[in-house]
Design a protein around this motif. Structure first.
Motif, short mmCIF file in Angstrom:
data_model
loop_
_atom_site.label_atom_id
_atom_site.label_comp_id
_atom_site.label_asym_id
_atom_site.label_seq_id
_atom_site.Cartn_x
_atom_site.Cartn_y
_atom_site.Cartn_z
N ASP A 1 0.80 -1.22 0.00
CA ASP A 1 0.00 0.00 0.00
C ASP A 1 0.83 1.27 0.00
O ASP A 1 0.33 2.36 -0.28
N GLY A 2 2.12 1.17 0.31
CA GLY A 2 2.99 2.34 0.28
C GLY A 2 3.26 2.86 -1.12
O GLY A 2 3.74 3.98 -1.29
N VAL A 3 2.92 2.05 -2.13
CA VAL A 3 3.13 2.48 -3.51
C VAL A 3 2.33 3.73 -3.83
O VAL A 3 2.81 4.64 -4.52
N ALA A 4 1.11 3.81 -3.32
CA ALA A 4 0.26 4.97 -3.61
C ALA A 4 0.90 6.27 -3.14
O ALA A 4 0.82 7.30 -3.82
N GLY B 1 14.80 4.10 -13.93
CA GLY B 1 15.23 2.95 -14.71
C GLY B 1 15.30 1.66 -13.92
O GLY B 1 15.43 0.58 -14.50
N LYS B 2 15.24 1.75 -12.59
CA LYS B 2 15.33 0.54 -11.76
C LYS B 2 13.97 0.05 -11.26
O LYS B 2 13.81 -1.12 -10.95
N ILE B 3 13.01 0.97 -11.16
CA ILE B 3 11.76 0.67 -10.46
C ILE B 3 10.66 0.21 -11.40
O ILE B 3 10.41 0.81 -12.44
N MET B 4 10.02 -0.89 -11.01
CA MET B 4 8.80 -1.35 -11.64
C MET B 4 7.74 -1.44 -10.56
O MET B 4 8.04 -1.82 -9.42
N ILE B 5 6.51 -1.09 -10.88
CA ILE B 5 5.42 -1.15 -9.91
C ILE B 5 4.48 -2.30 -10.29
O ILE B 5 3.99 -2.36 -11.41
N ALA B 6 4.29 -3.20 -9.34
CA ALA B 6 3.43 -4.36 -9.60
C ALA B 6 1.99 -3.91 -9.84
O ALA B 6 1.54 -2.90 -9.28
N PRO B 7 1.23 -4.63 -10.66
CA PRO B 7 -0.17 -4.28 -10.91
C PRO B 7 -1.02 -4.48 -9.66
O PRO B 7 -0.67 -5.27 -8.76
N PRO B 8 -2.17 -3.80 -9.57
CA PRO B 8 -3.00 -3.83 -8.36
C PRO B 8 -3.36 -5.22 -7.82
O PRO B 8 -3.33 -5.41 -6.60
N PRO B 9 -3.70 -6.21 -8.65
CA PRO B 9 -4.12 -7.50 -8.07
C PRO B 9 -3.05 -8.19 -7.22
O PRO B 9 -3.37 -8.96 -6.32
N VAL B 10 -1.77 -7.93 -7.52
CA VAL B 10 -0.70 -8.58 -6.74
C VAL B 10 0.04 -7.58 -5.86
O VAL B 10 0.99 -7.93 -5.18
#
Length: 231
Positions: A163-166, A178-187
């Motif tokens: 939840d800290g992604v928000a 260039g290093k960061i990817m954000i996982a999709p909401p379901p996972v």
């Protein structure tokens, strides 16, 4: 072997029943944090739908934190009560480890982040190696910017979940370009099925515990405790 798993460490209330071969059933409510009202009906509905009684469950898995102090206590008390009534063992699973487990066999590092308030996050760093999820950095409470500095030397990619992604996702992307990817909401959110799968694995390894021996992993004092200490 059937394992019933619960997680109320965040706004999400979730319960799942798993065995060695499948997720038998899972319920997730990601709306308002009134777990004291929601959790037992979720459990009852889940077990009714899959036609399983409490006495048929072999072990219980529960999220031990970090996360919401109140939420953790609700989930912990419920799981302990069920384990006591059924006279079955329990396994406590880290919120952060369970979030990382949502992304099986991912390349790179998995970085769960939970909003710990006061510009801090609960976080850790995990990676899959030889089909096993291992911790590269221990679970901790730390300032978001301090954690970002620690990640700058890491190889890409780093996948963010939780939840800290928000609140902090943009800050991570800006400083770790260039290093960061954000996982999709379901996972990205907690799933009791991940807790159940990890708990089942621990039971098979002989690491189950008596319910009296399971305790929350807060990582830091509550705001009320901090205020009392600072008086």
């Amino acid at each position: 072997m059937k394992v019933l798993a619960l997680d109320t460490s965040s706004i999400v209330a979730t319960a799942a029943l798993v065995d060695e071969d499948r997720v038998i059933g899972e319920m997730i409510i990601n709306h308002k944090k009134n777990h004291s009202e929601k959790l037992m009906p979720i459990i009852q509905n889940l077990l009714e739908e899959v036609e399983v009684e409490i006495k048929e469950i072999d072990a219980f898995g529960v999220c031990i934190g970090p996360g919401s102090f109140t939420g953790l206590r609700i989930g912990m008390a419920t799981a302990k009560a069920l384990a006591q009534v059924a006279d079955k063992p329990m396994v406590g699973i880290s919120t952060l480890e369970a979030l990382a487990y949502n992304l099986p066999f991912s390349q790179g590092s998995i970085c769960p982040i939970l909003d710990a308030q006061r510009n801090q996050i609960y976080t850790g760093l995990y990676q899959w190696k030889n089909k096993e999820l291992i911790a590269l950095e221990k679970d901790q409470a730390i300032g978001a910017e301090e954690w970002i500095e620690k990640l700058k030397d890491r190889e890409k990619p780093i996948i963010l979940v939780g939840d800290g992604v928000a609140k902090f996702g943009a800050l991570f992307q800006e400083n770790l370009q260039g290093k960061i990817m954000i996982a999709p909401p379901p996972v990205r959110m907690p799933r009791a099925s991940s807790i159940g799968s990890l708990a089942l694995q621990r039971v098979q390894e002989g690491k189950a515990q008596h319910f009296k021996d399971i305790s929350p992993q807060y990582l830091r004092k509550s705001q009320a405790e901090q205020n009392l200490h600072n008086r």
